[in-house]
Design an enzyme around this catalytic site. Structure first.
Site, mmCIF file in Angstrom:
data_model
loop_
_atom_site.group_PDB
_atom_site.id
_atom_site.type_symbol
_atom_site.label_atom_id
_atom_site.label_comp_id
_atom_site.label_asym_id
_atom_site.label_seq_id
_atom_site.Cartn_x
_atom_site.Cartn_y
_atom_site.Cartn_z
ATOM 1 N N GLU A 52 -3.335 -41.851 37.196
ATOM 2 C CA GLU A 52 -3.384 -42.288 35.795
ATOM 3 C C GLU A 52 -1.970 -42.316 35.243
ATOM 4 O O GLU A 52 -1.176 -41.404 35.486
ATOM 5 C CB GLU A 52 -4.182 -41.323 34.893
ATOM 6 C CG GLU A 52 -5.672 -41.421 35.013
ATOM 7 C CD GLU A 52 -6.389 -40.442 34.086
ATOM 8 O OE1 GLU A 52 -5.867 -40.142 32.991
ATOM 9 O OE2 GLU A 52 -7.465 -39.977 34.478
ATOM 10 N N GLU B 43 -8.140 -33.602 36.520
ATOM 11 C CA GLU B 43 -7.472 -32.724 35.559
ATOM 12 C C GLU B 43 -8.250 -31.441 35.274
ATOM 13 O O GLU B 43 -8.715 -31.217 34.142
ATOM 14 C CB GLU B 43 -7.204 -33.491 34.252
ATOM 15 C CG GLU B 43 -6.373 -34.746 34.451
ATOM 16 C CD GLU B 43 -6.086 -35.502 33.141
ATOM 17 O OE1 GLU B 43 -6.594 -35.092 32.087
ATOM 18 O OE2 GLU B 43 -5.349 -36.497 33.189
#
Ligand code: IFM
Length: 453
Positions: A356, A168
């Protein structure tokens, strides 16, 4: 269970994910130096309750039991991150044998138990010493992550064949350097854009180093992607949608997978920065061929007219009557279909892993059990979205639930429980929640179906 397991191929990876600072603790042991998160969390007012990752869930000492737990649950893959300041305490120069030895032990035990290790190089814990030299807004940091990559890839690459460069980068760049709600807590919009570029440059350089050290590695990057929709259908918010989608999604997808920054976003950010940190040749360095794209999906963004990620312009609101998690995020499995369809439409062909997906709920242990029916339906519904996309031909190869254990949720401290395994933070006792049993049953049902054919 309503997920159609026949939609998942025999070699589908069923896993869980964690990250170093969120679970390891032991921040001063065996030569580890402070990361930006140690420094940030100690500053008053940065993290709810002043909580830090100093102990976290003590995984640094309990790793062996945690691997046993994964094995009991029948997990096939474990995505963890390497703590850069453990492995290379100065952020440059030589590696730290004691720190590397921790990951050596972990990887060996995972393999003994038949669990495939997936290593993430960077999940936000920059050695603080590198922040003192300027952090991600400085180009040298990209060179440093490349050197760190060589150290850890040479140490583990004989056994670890799945590597993720960054987790991220949007969060690392914009939450860390623009809104300042994450470490290092700076509020400098121009620097945040430079940080995003150097993170992606570091990704490209790290891919090169991984290929050199581990020629048979599967290498990818993990992006947090969101469907972005307008707060109403008036048309007044369409440009806000374009801008936020541009900064949150395309700013990362385009250079990494297409080799250039989106022109409209470059125009949007022109008042903030001249982007002179993008040097000739950088786009080629960033756009290294990848073996997969990792996608983290949690929710949709509903956007009102307004402009900068991290500001109140990006709204996490239930505009459609959707239920929310304890984080206040809309529960929106259709959003995952939207994100995957977009990747398939605009960026294929690239194999995809959901690296995720999960949710925080207010779990409680009652009589030794945690009945988290809300998390079970969250996981079930998002896996159904993946099944739908697979049935439409999308090459989705794995799913990692976030997270194995309740853990340190960054600026939220320990209040938000994302684990499929409950952790009592006083005693460190682990209690698998109903969702862990449910996930385990799903994985076993999938395996049994394969054996039966
Ligand atoms: O806990 C985080 C993780 O570190 C990165 N992805 C989102 C999770 C939940 O907020």
């Amino acid at each position: 269970m309503t997920v159609d397991i026949s939609a998942f191929p025999d070699d589908f990876s069923w896993g869980v994910a964690t990250s170093a600072y969120q679970i390891e603790g032991a921040v001063g042991e065996d030569g580890r130096t402070p990361s930006i998160w140690d420094t940030f969390a100690e500053q008053p007012g940065r993290v709810i309750g002043g909580e830090t990752g100093a102990i976290a869930v003590d995984h640094y000492h309990r790793w062996s039991d945690d691997v046993d737990l994964m094995s009991e649950l029948g997990l096939g893959a474990y995505r963890f991150s390497i703590a850069w300041p453990r492995v290379q305490p100065d952020g440059q120069g030589s590696g730290n044998a004691a720190g590397i030895a921790f990951y050596d032990r972990l990887v060996d035990r995972l393999l003994e138990k038949g669990i495939t290790p997936w290593a993430t190089l960077y999940h936000w814990d920059l050695p603080d010493t590198l922040e003192q030299s300027g952090g991600w807004p400085v180009r040298d940091t990209a060179e440093h992550i490349a050197d760190y990559t060589t150290i850890i890839a040479e140490a583990l690459g004989d056994r670890v064949k799945h590597w993720i460069t960054l987790n991220e980068p949007w969060c690392a760049a914009y939450l860390g350097y623009a809104s300042g709600i994450h470490a290092p807590g700076r509020t400098e919009p121009a620097a945040s854009v430079a940080a995003s570029h150097h993170l992606m440059l570091g990704h490209g350089l790290a891919v090169d180093r991984l290929r050199a050290a581990v020629p048979d590695a599967q290498v990818g990057v993990t992006l947090n992607l969101y469907p972005v929709s307008p707060v109403d259908d008036s048309g007044r918010h369409d440009d806000a949608v374009r801008r936020i989608d541009g900064l949150m999604n395309r700013w990362f997808l385009d250079p990494i997978l297409k080799g250039s920054y989106p022109k409209d976003v470059l125009a949007d950010i022109a008042p903030v920065t001249d982007a002179s940190f993008i040097l000739d040749g950088d786009p080629e360095l960033i756009a290294q061929p990848l073996d997969f794209l990792g996608i983290n999906y949690y929710t949709r963004h509903v956007v009102g007219a307004g402009l900068w990620p991290g500001s109140s312009d990006v709204r996490f609101e239930s505009e459609n009557g959707l239920e929310r998690t304890a984080s206040g995020w809309d529960i929106d499995p259709q959003g995952l279909v939207d994100v995957l369809s977009r990747v398939q439409r605009d960026y294929a062909p690239i194999p995809v892993y959901l690296t995720e997906n999960g949710a925080a709920f207010d779990d409680e242990v009652v009589d030794g059990v945690v009945h988290d029916a809300d998390r079970i339906s969250f996981l079930n519904d998002h896996l159904e979205s993946i099944a739908t996309m697979r049935q439409q031909g999308m090459d989705i190869r794995g799913y990692f639930a976030w997270s194995l254990l309740d853990n340190y949720e960054w600026a939220e401290g320990y209040a938000k429980r994302f684990g499929i395994v409950h952790v009592d933070y006083e005693t460190q006792v682990r209690t698998p929640k109903d969702s862990a049993r449910w996930y385990s049953d799903l994985i076993r049902a999938h395996r049994a179906a394969i054996l039966a054919t």
